[in-house]
Design a protein around this motif. Structure first.
Motif, PDB file in Angstrom:
ATOM      1  N   PHE A 166       0.818  -1.210   0.000  1.00 47.82           N
ATOM      2  CA  PHE A 166       0.000   0.000   0.000  1.00 47.82           C
ATOM      3  C   PHE A 166       0.855   1.263   0.000  1.00 47.82           C
ATOM      4  O   PHE A 166       0.450   2.285  -0.525  1.00 47.82           O
ATOM      5  CB  PHE A 166      -0.908   0.029   1.242  1.00 47.82           C
ATOM      6  CG  PHE A 166      -2.156  -0.781   1.089  1.00 47.82           C
ATOM      7  CD1 PHE A 166      -3.250  -0.269   0.402  1.00 47.82           C
ATOM      8  CD2 PHE A 166      -2.250  -2.057   1.625  1.00 47.82           C
ATOM      9  CE1 PHE A 166      -4.404  -1.016   0.256  1.00 47.82           C
ATOM     10  CE2 PHE A 166      -3.402  -2.807   1.484  1.00 47.82           C
ATOM     11  CZ  PHE A 166      -4.481  -2.283   0.796  1.00 47.82           C
ATOM     12  N   LEU A 167       2.038   1.179   0.651  1.00 49.10           N
ATOM     13  CA  LEU A 167       2.827   2.391   0.868  1.00 49.10           C
ATOM     14  C   LEU A 167       3.979   2.493  -0.116  1.00 49.10           C
ATOM     15  O   LEU A 167       4.723   1.525  -0.296  1.00 49.10           O
ATOM     16  CB  LEU A 167       3.399   2.373   2.284  1.00 49.10           C
ATOM     17  CG  LEU A 167       2.418   2.409   3.451  1.00 49.10           C
ATOM     18  CD1 LEU A 167       3.181   2.344   4.763  1.00 49.10           C
ATOM     19  CD2 LEU A 167       1.587   3.671   3.395  1.00 49.10           C
ATOM     20  N   PRO A 168       4.155   3.655  -0.735  1.00 47.05           N
ATOM     21  CA  PRO A 168       5.349   3.862  -1.556  1.00 47.05           C
ATOM     22  C   PRO A 168       6.591   3.743  -0.664  1.00 47.05           C
ATOM     23  O   PRO A 168       6.560   4.161   0.499  1.00 47.05           O
ATOM     24  CB  PRO A 168       5.178   5.295  -2.062  1.00 47.05           C
ATOM     25  CG  PRO A 168       3.738   5.602  -1.918  1.00 47.05           C
ATOM     26  CD  PRO A 168       3.265   4.819  -0.750  1.00 47.05           C
ATOM     27  N   GLU A 169       7.657   3.158  -1.239  1.00 45.31           N
ATOM     28  CA  GLU A 169       8.839   2.961  -0.398  1.00 45.31           C
ATOM     29  C   GLU A 169       9.481   4.285  -0.017  1.00 45.31           C
ATOM     30  O   GLU A 169      10.182   4.384   0.972  1.00 45.31           O
ATOM     31  CB  GLU A 169       9.847   2.062  -1.098  1.00 45.31           C
ATOM     32  CG  GLU A 169      10.303   2.646  -2.419  1.00 45.31           C
ATOM     33  CD  GLU A 169      11.400   1.838  -3.060  1.00 45.31           C
ATOM     34  OE1 GLU A 169      11.796   0.821  -2.465  1.00 45.31           O
ATOM     35  OE2 GLU A 169      11.850   2.231  -4.130  1.00 45.31           O
ATOM     36  N   SER A 170       9.217   5.290  -0.833  1.00 43.26           N
ATOM     37  CA  SER A 170       9.700   6.618  -0.453  1.00 43.26           C
ATOM     38  C   SER A 170       8.728   7.680  -0.949  1.00 43.26           C
ATOM     39  O   SER A 170       8.162   7.571  -2.034  1.00 43.26           O
ATOM     40  CB  SER A 170      11.068   6.886  -1.073  1.00 43.26           C
ATOM     41  OG  SER A 170      11.388   8.259  -0.907  1.00 43.26           O
ATOM     42  N   LEU A 171       8.521   8.672  -0.110  1.00 46.95           N
ATOM     43  CA  LEU A 171       7.750   9.842  -0.527  1.00 46.95           C
ATOM     44  C   LEU A 171       8.603  11.089  -0.323  1.00 46.95           C
ATOM     45  O   LEU A 171       8.112  12.162   0.021  1.00 46.95           O
ATOM     46  CB  LEU A 171       6.445   9.942   0.258  1.00 46.95           C
ATOM     47  CG  LEU A 171       5.332   8.989  -0.179  1.00 46.95           C
ATOM     48  CD1 LEU A 171       4.158   9.035   0.784  1.00 46.95           C
ATOM     49  CD2 LEU A 171       4.847   9.305  -1.591  1.00 46.95           C
ATOM     50  N   ALA A 172       9.903  10.897  -0.507  1.00 45.84           N
ATOM     51  CA  ALA A 172      10.816  12.037  -0.417  1.00 45.84           C
ATOM     52  C   ALA A 172      10.446  13.049  -1.497  1.00 45.84           C
ATOM     53  O   ALA A 172       9.841  12.693  -2.516  1.00 45.84           O
ATOM     54  CB  ALA A 172      12.251  11.565  -0.598  1.00 45.84           C
ATOM     55  N   ASP A 173      10.778  14.289  -1.266  1.00 48.02           N
ATOM     56  CA  ASP A 173      10.321  15.357  -2.158  1.00 48.02           C
ATOM     57  C   ASP A 173      10.680  15.123  -3.624  1.00 48.02           C
ATOM     58  O   ASP A 173       9.879  15.382  -4.515  1.00 48.02           O
ATOM     59  CB  ASP A 173      10.900  16.700  -1.698  1.00 48.02           C
ATOM     60  CG  ASP A 173      10.159  17.199  -0.465  1.00 48.02           C
ATOM     61  OD1 ASP A 173       9.092  16.629  -0.163  1.00 48.02           O
ATOM     62  OD2 ASP A 173      10.666  18.127   0.181  1.00 48.02           O
ATOM     63  N   ASP A 174      11.896  14.605  -3.888  1.00 43.76           N
ATOM     64  CA  ASP A 174      12.279  14.428  -5.289  1.00 43.76           C
ATOM     65  C   ASP A 174      11.524  13.277  -5.945  1.00 43.76           C
ATOM     66  O   ASP A 174      11.452  13.185  -7.165  1.00 43.76           O
ATOM     67  CB  ASP A 174      13.806  14.216  -5.401  1.00 43.76           C
ATOM     68  CG  ASP A 174      14.270  13.052  -4.559  1.00 43.76           C
ATOM     69  OD1 ASP A 174      13.539  12.697  -3.598  1.00 43.76           O
ATOM     70  OD2 ASP A 174      15.324  12.481  -4.862  1.00 43.76           O
ATOM     71  N   VAL A 175      10.952  12.389  -5.136  1.00 47.78           N
ATOM     72  CA  VAL A 175      10.148  11.292  -5.688  1.00 47.78           C
ATOM     73  C   VAL A 175       8.709  11.745  -5.880  1.00 47.78           C
ATOM     74  O   VAL A 175       8.079  11.497  -6.911  1.00 47.78           O
ATOM     75  CB  VAL A 175      10.163  10.073  -4.730  1.00 47.78           C
ATOM     76  CG1 VAL A 175       9.335   8.944  -5.319  1.00 47.78           C
ATOM     77  CG2 VAL A 175      11.585   9.642  -4.440  1.00 47.78           C
ATOM     78  N   ALA A 176       8.200  12.430  -4.880  1.00 50.13           N
ATOM     79  CA  ALA A 176       6.765  12.697  -4.851  1.00 50.13           C
ATOM     80  C   ALA A 176       6.369  13.940  -5.631  1.00 50.13           C
ATOM     81  O   ALA A 176       5.317  13.973  -6.252  1.00 50.13           O
ATOM     82  CB  ALA A 176       6.310  12.847  -3.400  1.00 50.13           C
ATOM     83  N   ASP A 177       7.207  14.954  -5.585  1.00 45.90           N
ATOM     84  CA  ASP A 177       6.796  16.232  -6.137  1.00 45.90           C
ATOM     85  C   ASP A 177       7.343  16.425  -7.541  1.00 45.90           C
ATOM     86  O   ASP A 177       8.548  16.553  -7.745  1.00 45.90           O
ATOM     87  CB  ASP A 177       7.299  17.352  -5.225  1.00 45.90           C
ATOM     88  CG  ASP A 177       6.802  18.716  -5.686  1.00 45.90           C
ATOM     89  OD1 ASP A 177       6.073  18.760  -6.699  1.00 45.90           O
ATOM     90  OD2 ASP A 177       7.153  19.707  -5.040  1.00 45.90           O
ATOM     91  N   PRO A 178       6.458  16.477  -8.547  1.00 47.09           N
ATOM     92  CA  PRO A 178       6.925  16.626  -9.925  1.00 47.09           C
ATOM     93  C   PRO A 178       7.669  17.942 -10.161  1.00 47.09           C
ATOM     94  O   PRO A 178       8.455  18.049 -11.086  1.00 47.09           O
ATOM     95  CB  PRO A 178       5.644  16.567 -10.743  1.00 47.09           C
ATOM     96  CG  PRO A 178       4.524  16.764  -9.793  1.00 47.09           C
ATOM     97  CD  PRO A 178       5.007  16.368  -8.453  1.00 47.09           C
TER      98      PRO A 178
END
Lengths: 400, 244
Positions: A384-396
């Motif tokens: 269910f959870l993305p392994e990372s939601l760090a800013d460079d991953v999550a924010d386009p």
């Protein structure tokens, strides 16, 4: 924006098992409470023929309302095409289902005859808003279940927007239905207002998002995954907007009621001289549950601070429970106007007394525990959870 | 007299037993078949109602009505329930006019609405209205959700908060279900008046078919000024009051 990878949580740490054991203890206590209440009958509760719905209903309706709100994060991604929320969609669907399951458990176990649940599933009175709600709840499970499948299964991804729109529509109808349980009780002055339905929808936005944020932050912290500010700050802003919107609806509801002379008595009760209900309204719902969280979310000193966001979310949840307590219990405690223009000297009237018992409280808390245990277990078994939601991953648009 | 041999004995007893069965099933059949003869089938050509004249009704009349109801249906002996948890199918209500300070006493029970909010909200059809206007709870279908109690404008319904013993055979009650005045449907179907009505010796309480132009209640309602409690809700109650 890199590709989002979803991963199960490990769920092997001591902390994981301690958390499960703690929740399990709450669930056992709830079941013990249910056995005690059902074996003896409701005379061991604080409920009576005047306060027919007590503390369990406060928790049940809170969880059901929050459930539909928790789905909003997924809806923002799929229906309104905000890409940054997309990695949160799976968790959003899961939290929604878990909260609904917890709420329904409490609702069913507080019935006078929970053993007759099958009757509720087979005998429908289509004039009854309650009966509609039974259909709406079951449908919610089905639609959100399909929605999750569309999101999990890559070749089905293309349908997730369509199903997402259906789920969003369904949840709006569902909360409208829940609000309407009260909105159409003509005899009770605190309830008889179509306003109740949209107000419940807005309440669901705030309560559901508060739950979602807490679960998101806790699961990322405890599994030591990265959760960037880009997502958290957006959710935080959104939460503030929802809390302000609830305040607006509450204000319109009460000011609107005050305008009508027939409702001045009940408004006076809630706002001025209703004893515990007045105190709960101002100190619990308005100050602690709305104004303090708004200050925490927007004041420059606390803005962007995760601990303060967590505190604000907890206060919003407590404030939400208080709000439903004031609506459900306070609305029943205030007597119905049986004889307009007359004073009842004997036989009916006065403010009905209600003191919740431990068994009722444990049943309610057990509902929350069921929701949390469902989430904790399922994120261990399904990604269910993305392994990372760090800013460079999550924010386009992240400039790193 | 012929000596009874084994074969004859078996023949005779078999025939006798068969006869008993026949008679027994005949009785059963007669019992079911006879009901419509005792009273007409329940149709919407009738509408049972009650008129309570608070000018004639004394406080002791109301106490008698409450006692008669308790005795008839066996409620009020709950041992564990306290205060508002106790059953109350009918109660004495004393009201004072805010302007004139005139005091009236009345008996308040299920008003047997034509448009009953309890029936509207019941999810399982346990709350129901008979064709002749009597509003009842089917205790086999009631799941104890209490939504009907939230919806009733007359505070007329009670929830059974404890295990009950020694119930009346004609009025089974059950822990965890909702109950209220049945307008003594078991008596009405036999052509008798409800227990509370029968307990009042004067004509302060009149019971009958609201639709029947020859009935006393119909004729009285045509003559005297009467009212429905919360008439503004348009529920068209079967129980009417005069003098308030």
């Amino acid at each position: 924006m890199s590709i989002i990878r979803y991963e199960q949580t490990q769920g092997k740490s001591l902390g994981f098992y301690a958390f499960i054991a703690g929740l399990g203890a709450f669930i056992l206590a709830a079941l013990a409470g249910v056995y005690y209440m059902e074996h003896n009958g409701h005379h061991v509760t604080g409920m009576s023929n005047r306060i027919v719905w007590g503390l369990p209903h406060v928790f049940a309706l809170f969880l059901i309302v929050a459930a539909s709100g928790a789905l909003n994060v997924a809806s923002i991604a799929s229906v309104f095409q905000k890409k940054i929320y997309k990695p949160l969609s799976r968790l959003s669907g899961l939290v929604a289902l878990a909260l609904l399951a917890g709420g329904l458990m409490v609702l069913v176990l507080d019935l006078g005859r929970p053993d007759r649940l099958i009757v509720a599933m087979t005998e429908y009175n289509f004039n009854s808003i309650f009966a509609w709600n039974i259909i709406l709840y079951n449908g919610f499970f089905a639609i959100v279940g399909v929605y999750l499948w569309m999101m999990f299964e890559r070749r089905m991804n293309k349908y997730s927007r369509t199903v997402g729109i259906a789920a969003f529509t369904w949840r709006l109808i569902l909360t409208t239905g829940t609000g309407s349980i009260f909105g159409f009780l003509v005899a009770r002055q605190a309830y008889d207002a179509v306003m109740m339905a949209p107000m419940f929808v807005i309440m669901s936005f705030a309560f559901g998002l508060a739950f979602f944020i807490l679960i998101l932050m806790a699961s990322y912290k405890w599994t030591e995954r990265q959760l960037g500010d880009a997502i958290v700050n957006r959710l935080s802003n959104l939460l503030g907007v929802f809390v302000a919107a609830v305040l607006y609806f509450v204000a319109v509801y009460h000011v609107g009621n005050l305008y009508l002379a027939e409702n001045s008595g009940v408004e006076n009760f809630f706002l001025v001289d209703g004893g515990i209900y007045t105190q709960l309204f101002w100190y619990g719902q308005i100050i602690l549950g709305s104004l303090v969280p708004l200050a925490l979310l927007y004041s420059p000193a606390t803005r962007g601070n995760r601990t303060m966001l967590g505190l604000a979310s907890v206060l919003i949840i407590i404030g939400g429970l208080v709000q439903l307590y004031v609506i459900i219990i306070g609305g029943q405690a205030y007597p119905m106007e049986l004889f307009p223009g007359k004073e009842i000297l004997e036989g009916y009237g006065g403010i009905a007394a209600y003191t919740p018992t431990l068994a009722e409280l444990m049943l309610g808390l057990g509902g929350i525990a069921v929701s949390l245990i469902a989430v904790t277990y399922l994120i261990k078994f399904l990604p269910f959870l993305p392994e990372s939601l760090a800013d460079d991953v999550a924010d386009p648009h992240h400039k790193g | 007299m012929k000596e009874l041999n084994r074969r004859d004995f078996i023949k005779t007893t078999t025939a006798t037993s068969a006869g008993v069965v026949t008679i027994a099933s005949g009785i059963t059949l007669t019992t079911y078949a006879a009901r419509p003869k005792e009273s007409d089938p329940v149709t919407n050509e009738k509408r049972w109602g009650m008129l309570i004249d608070t000018n004639k009704l004394t406080e002791s009349n109301i106490d008698d009505m409450v006692n008669a109801c308790q005795e008839e249906h066996g409620w009020g002996n709950e041992t564990h329930s306290t205060g508002d948890q106790k059953a109350g199918w009918i109660k004495k209500v004393k009201v004072k006019d805010k302007a004139t300070e005139r005091i009236s006493n009345l008996a308040l029970m299920c008003q047997h609405c034509e448009e009953p909010p309890c029936v509207d909200v019941c999810p399982t059809n346990a709350s129901m209205k008979r064709e002749d206007g009597i509003v009842l709870v089917d205790r086999h279908l009631c799941i104890g959700c209490r939504y009907c109690m939230m919806a009733c404008p007359y505070d007329a319904r009670s929830f059974v908060h404890e295990t009950l013993t020694d119930q009346k055979t004609h009025m089974p009650r059950g822990k965890g279900t909702v109950e209220a005045c049945t307008m003594c449907v078991h008596k009405v179907d036999k052509g008798e008046a409800p227990a509370c009505v029968a307990s009042v010796n004067s004509d302060a309480v009149v019971f009958g078919d609201l639709y029947d132009p020859t009935s006393k209640i119909n004729q009285t309602l045509k003559k005297v000024q009467s009212t429905q409690i919360r008439a503004d809700l348009n529920l068209n109650t079967g129980v009417r009051y005069s003098g308030i």
